[in-house]
Design a protein around this motif. Sequence first.
Motif, PDB file in Angstrom:
ATOM      1  N   ILE A   1     -45.013 -91.434 -94.424  1.00 53.26           N
ATOM      2  CA  ILE A   1     -46.231 -92.456 -94.753  1.00 53.26           C
ATOM      3  C   ILE A   1     -47.251 -91.959 -94.808  1.00 53.26           C
ATOM      4  CG2 ILE A   1     -46.485 -94.408 -95.995  1.00 53.26           C
ATOM      5  CD1 ILE A   1     -43.081 -94.930 -94.979  1.00 53.26           C
TER       6      ILE A   1
ATOM      7  N   TYR B   1     -46.114 -99.435-100.257  1.00 51.50           N
ATOM      8  CA  TYR B   1     -46.167 -98.900 -98.306  1.00 51.50           C
ATOM      9  C   TYR B   1     -44.637 -99.084 -98.591  1.00 51.50           C
ATOM     10  CZ  TYR B   1     -50.912 -98.567 -96.936  1.00 51.50           C
ATOM     11  OH  TYR B   1     -51.702 -98.189 -96.879  1.00 51.50           O
TER      12      TYR B   1
ATOM     13  N   ALA C   1     -41.626 -97.275-100.167  1.00 50.76           N
ATOM     14  CA  ALA C   1     -41.671 -95.759 -99.585  1.00 50.76           C
ATOM     15  C   ALA C   1     -41.712 -96.257 -98.065  1.00 50.76           C
ATOM     16  CB  ALA C   1     -43.192 -95.179 -99.046  1.00 50.76           C
TER      17      ALA C   1
END
Length: 149
Positions: free
Chosen positions: A74, A134, A137
Motif C-alpha cells: 500500500i 489506509y 486499502a
Amino acid sequence: MTALRIDVVNGPNANLYGLDPSGPYGSLTLADIGARCEAKAAGFGATLRFRQSNHEGVLIDWIQAARTEADGVIINAASLSYGSIGLLDALSALGKPAFQVHVSNVFKREKLRHFSPLSAAVTGCIIGAGPMGYELAIEALVAQLRGEV
C-alpha cells in the motif's frame, strides 16, 4: 497458511499529519494511522510494516525489497504521486498487488493533483476517505491476495 505480509509505504511530509487538524489530513498523526493499520491487518491475521520517508530513493528501495519481503504493498506517495517516474517503475516491477492511497480528495484540490502516473501501476486506488483509506486499502489488498475479488 502463512500470514500475509503487507508493506505500507508513505512519502514526503506524511510525517506531518495531525499537526494542522483544520487541513486536508485531519487530526490523526501518522503514528496513529500506523497503529490503526496494524490493528486492521492483525484482524486479518496479516503482519504489517508501516514506514515513511521524505526521500524518493528510500521509497523505491522499499518497494523493490517488497518483491521478496511482502505479499503486497500500500503506497501513499504523497507529493511524489504526481511525477515520480522512479516510483512508477518500481511499482510496475513489483509483480504483486498494490493499492494507492490518497488521504484527501485530490479532485477537490489543485489541478496538478488530479492525475497520478502511479495509478497505472497499482491494482486500485482509495481516494478521499481520510485516514480510513489506509484501512480500506488493507481490506482490499487482503481480499485480492486471498482471491476473493
